[in-house]
Enzyme design. Sequence first.
Site, PDB file in Angstrom:
ATOM      1  N   SER A   1      -4.287  -6.448   1.496  1.00 22.86           N
ATOM      2  CA  SER A   1      -2.974  -5.588   1.055  1.00 22.86           C
ATOM      3  C   SER A   1      -2.235  -5.297   2.270  1.00 22.86           C
ATOM      4  O   SER A   1      -1.000  -4.650   2.124  1.00 22.86           O
ATOM      5  CB  SER A   1      -3.564  -4.126   0.283  1.00 22.86           C
ATOM      6  OG  SER A   1      -4.606  -3.614   1.262  1.00 22.86           O
TER       7      SER A   1
ATOM      8  N   HIS B   1      -2.649   4.328   0.384  1.00 25.06           N
ATOM      9  CA  HIS B   1      -2.174   2.823   0.474  1.00 25.06           C
ATOM     10  C   HIS B   1      -1.027   2.268   0.144  1.00 25.06           C
ATOM     11  O   HIS B   1      -0.424   1.264   0.952  1.00 25.06           O
ATOM     12  CB  HIS B   1      -3.058   2.210  -0.927  1.00 25.06           C
ATOM     13  CG  HIS B   1      -3.446   0.853  -0.725  1.00 25.06           C
ATOM     14  ND1 HIS B   1      -2.614  -0.199  -1.389  1.00 25.06           N
ATOM     15  CD2 HIS B   1      -4.448   0.131  -0.452  1.00 25.06           C
ATOM     16  CE1 HIS B   1      -3.177  -1.355  -1.103  1.00 25.06           C
ATOM     17  NE2 HIS B   1      -4.187  -1.179  -0.685  1.00 25.06           N
TER      18      HIS B   1
ATOM     19  N   ASP C   1       2.478  -0.501  -5.801  1.00 23.95           N
ATOM     20  CA  ASP C   1       1.327   0.055  -5.235  1.00 23.95           C
ATOM     21  C   ASP C   1       1.150   1.524  -5.829  1.00 23.95           C
ATOM     22  O   ASP C   1       1.235   1.657  -6.932  1.00 23.95           O
ATOM     23  CB  ASP C   1       1.680   0.191  -3.618  1.00 23.95           C
ATOM     24  CG  ASP C   1       0.377  -0.056  -2.778  1.00 23.95           C
ATOM     25  OD1 ASP C   1      -0.445   0.665  -2.767  1.00 23.95           O
ATOM     26  OD2 ASP C   1       0.434  -1.375  -2.166  1.00 23.95           O
TER      27      ASP C   1
END
Length: 647
Positions: free
Chosen positions: A441, A112, A50
């Site tokens: 995600s 994220h 990520d």
Amino acid sequence: MEEVVSVFPNLGLELQTTRSWDFMGFTDDYASNKLTPPFDGRNIIIGMFDTGIWPESESFNDEGLGPPPKHWKGKCQTEHNFTCNNKIIGARYYQSFDLEDQFKSARDESGHGSHAASVAAGREVVGANYFGLAKGTAKGGAPNARIAVYKVCWNMACYAADILAAFDDAIADGVDIISASFAGYLQSRFLFNPVAIGSFHAVNNGILTIAAGGNQGPQRGGLANHPPWILTVAASTIDRKFVTPLVLGNGDVITANSINTYNVKNISYPLIWGGDATNFSANYIPRESSLCFPGSLNSERVKGNIVLCENSEGVAGIQMAAGAGVIAPIRPQQNFAENYLFQTASISNKEISQVLEYIKSSNNPKANIMFSKTMEDMDAPYVASFSSRGPNIFNHDILKPDLCAPGVNILGAWSPVATPSMFSGTEDLRSVEYNVVSGTSVSCPHVTGAAAYVKATHPTWSPAAIKSALMTTAYPMDPIMHEYENEFAYGSGHVRPVYAVNPGLVLNATKEDYSDFFCKEGPRNGCKSTKPLKPWDLNYPSLSLAVKDGNQIKGNFIRAVTNVGTPKSTYNVIIDVPHILKVKVEPSTLAFSKVGEEKFFSVEVTGPKISQVPIISGSITWVHDNHRVRIPIVVYTVLPWDSEFHH
């Protein structure tokens, strides 16, 4: 060079971005090792691919954790004061492009990666919240599992060369599971797909890769990460949702489908229609300014007002013109609340007309976009509108996605240097430690945490066995809420971690099985010799049959199941299909005498000639006592000249 199988551009893939674990039945008792089977997870290493991680987050503290597992062979890159501990046991970063203004380390500046890692394996943090919303105890599915960070994504893009290098390192480092919360914006065949290639090497080394299905929904066929050795995850809702009350000056209250963390004091502002604030000097007309395009509005008229826009993308135009807030139509088919940079109310087109009528009939129209509140969603779970749908356009007879999991408005850790409203397209200067995010995600690390539970309970199980356990024990979704798409939206169903550790039977597959499949997928896959193989022949936990328009329904599947439950057990099959299908299972009873015993069965699916059929859904379920091993059946049509057709 003979050993070079394929060469392809270094393209970027897109990132797909806690009530949820309780909603799945995976309560604190399971996560904290209080119930049977016990779950500790300290020996499980999750490789997170990520944007990196914020190591100082309380979600990644290592209190009570001993040293890393003995099979860990990785390292920690410490640039930009990055420090590992007994929770984050490794960190690497990759940068095939020299990007400016980035932490050149595994440190996360977008949020994220931190969010995904906390959903999969975050420690318990009491009082976590997003500006007061979703307040409670934040935790991941495997709070004691170790995290190895592989930063392959920069500026919300993840490049192929970096992904492939990370797969090589993760395999050598000794990770047990890989979580990849990104998807290709262009689908591609295996030889030109870095996630397909990297995960193929991972599964050959006993490592399951869980990947996001993508955020290109609700249109059909947009799903990414389609290889059968990947567990592909769709995003669904939980029984909590956030809504924003919109109060008009006449007392009408409209429930808006958006998240508003502004206007804490619930103040009313003057309300105008965008068409009454036209920037004539820039050669715009009211029809254009009603859509609130940037530059189309008279900032003198807009400043300090809430503006009604007739375009769902009008937020940026109102902000540019210094408006106080915006009321805009929700996107078609959108069934989730988004997080915006300033106060926003997303409502239906019918409600837009209601607000416009109020503006025209009032001498002093006002509106109050109130601070968001929490509501129970009685319809959950259902698949989010953004979640990419099947069918699998490259391998018609491999059903994708495999599963769905919570991916809508989920609280998780965040980077304090990242913008909290990450999808607004405009910089948000606020800083938060936790954020509410939606995307595949987010659903992907939910399944990663569940897979860690299964892996910790059954450390010798293969990636295929873990995947099978998660799929065959999934909660069947409501097809009425997913008309024309059914399994193309949710796969086998909604993940249930507690059931997955005791599935009764599993459908196994070896690395040789996957290698055969990989070789048959294309003539130039670097395979020296092959034999004819249909995708049907892969021992997959679902049955998918693509029929050319105008042809009869006819397919025969062979599957093998291995007993991982009660040594002496007899399973009987239950067939649940619509009248148009005739399904025959032989044998209809499977009798096992020991654990590890394997039995074969065949499934014959027949029916009339069909054309233009979106999907026909059914299932077979093997039943013994409390074990229910459910395998979905999907039949649908493709065009007669479809070049990807495999029969």
